[in-house]
Design an enzyme around this catalytic site. Structure first.
Site: not given
Length: 284
Positions: A47, A125
């Protein structure tokens, strides 16, 4: 000369006790170090490509944002049914302002590890939205406070279609369903956030997450996104077992600053798969 069974027994017990004490203090010191300073972290998914690759190993700087319950380790041993959550150990820190001691807000663009609001798992993230920000994605373009961010073409990100990491994940490709061993491509862009932080993002194709409504980040919350925009479960998805939603500042574990080691194989022992060019690689 006759042996003394009692002396021998006492010597054995003394040796065992010394070993137990050594292990105890070693674990205590390691636990304190991990809680206060740095936490090891393996990148398990794609990701955050191409900033972080599956198999990258890094230490998370826990001093960057101060300390909360999330700074304490969770202890899970399924085989014996042991499940001690970080909040069970350090939940008292939630009484502090914003749930942090010596706390400071992250900067926009920081790559940060946090606890998933639902599952409690470690996620990593990029910090995109701060409290009060308005965040939207339109046609794949990030918009912050009604202003589209700057993007520049950065060519193509290419990788071999193969099973990646211990989970055996397969990458998604812009150039279709390519066969194993073929080249998998994604469009690469350089995105520059309002505070001047630049980083690469990847695009695979048009999908639902490329067009969103406006998210207004509440006080005490953050909006997090993965750099591999079409292959990231992040704040664009409501908080469920799969989604993330807004991330409480108290759930921050720390900031990721540098990759220490990297392996492209399914085991770190496969030395022929080590990525030497990523050792001690700074995270932008």
């Amino acid at each position: 000369m006759a042996s003394n069974p009692e002396a021998e027994s006492g010597g054995i017990l003394s040796g065992i006790w010394e070993t137990v004490k050594t292990i105890f203090w070693a674990l205590l010191i390691a636990g304190v170090f991990r809680t206060l300073f740095f936490q090891p972290f393996w990148i398990p998914s794609g990701s955050m490509k191409d900033t972080l690759l599956i198999g990258d190993f890094l230490f998370v700087n826990k001093m960057a944002y101060g300390y909360s319950y999330a700074s304490c380790p969770s202890i899970r041993i399924d085989r014996i049914g042991l499940d001690i959550d970080a909040e069970d150990i350090c939940g008292w820190l939630g009484d502090e302002e914003d749930g942090r001691l010596f706390g400071s807000m992250p900067d926009r663009g920081d790559v940060a590890v946090f606890l998933h609001p639902v599952t409690g798992e470690d996620f990593i993230k990029r910090v995109i939205g701060l409290p009060g920000d308005r965040i939207q994605v339109t046609d794949g373009r990030l918009i912050i406070n009604d202003t589209p961010v700057e993007v520049e073409d950065a060519g193509t990100f290419s990788e071999v279609m193969e099973l990646q990491g211990p989970q055996g994940l397969q990458p998604r490709c812009r150039n279709g369903a390519v066969g194993m061993g073929s080249i998998c491509e994604k469009t690469r862009l350089t995105e520059t956030l309002p505070n001047g932080v630049s980083h690469d993002i990847l695009n695979i194709g048009t999908q639902a997450s490329d067009n969103t409504g406006v998210y207004t980040v509440p006080e005490g919350m953050l909006f997090m996104m993965g750099d591999n925009r079409d292959n990231s479960t992040d704040s664009r998805v409501p908080p469920t077992a799969r989604g993330v939603g807004y991330v409480p500042v108290a759930d921050l574990v720390g900031r990721a600053d540098r990759v220490m080691f990297s392996s492209a194989g399914r085991s770190m022992l496969a030395f022929w798969t080590w990525r030497g060019d990523r050792f001690f690689h700074a995270i932008d």
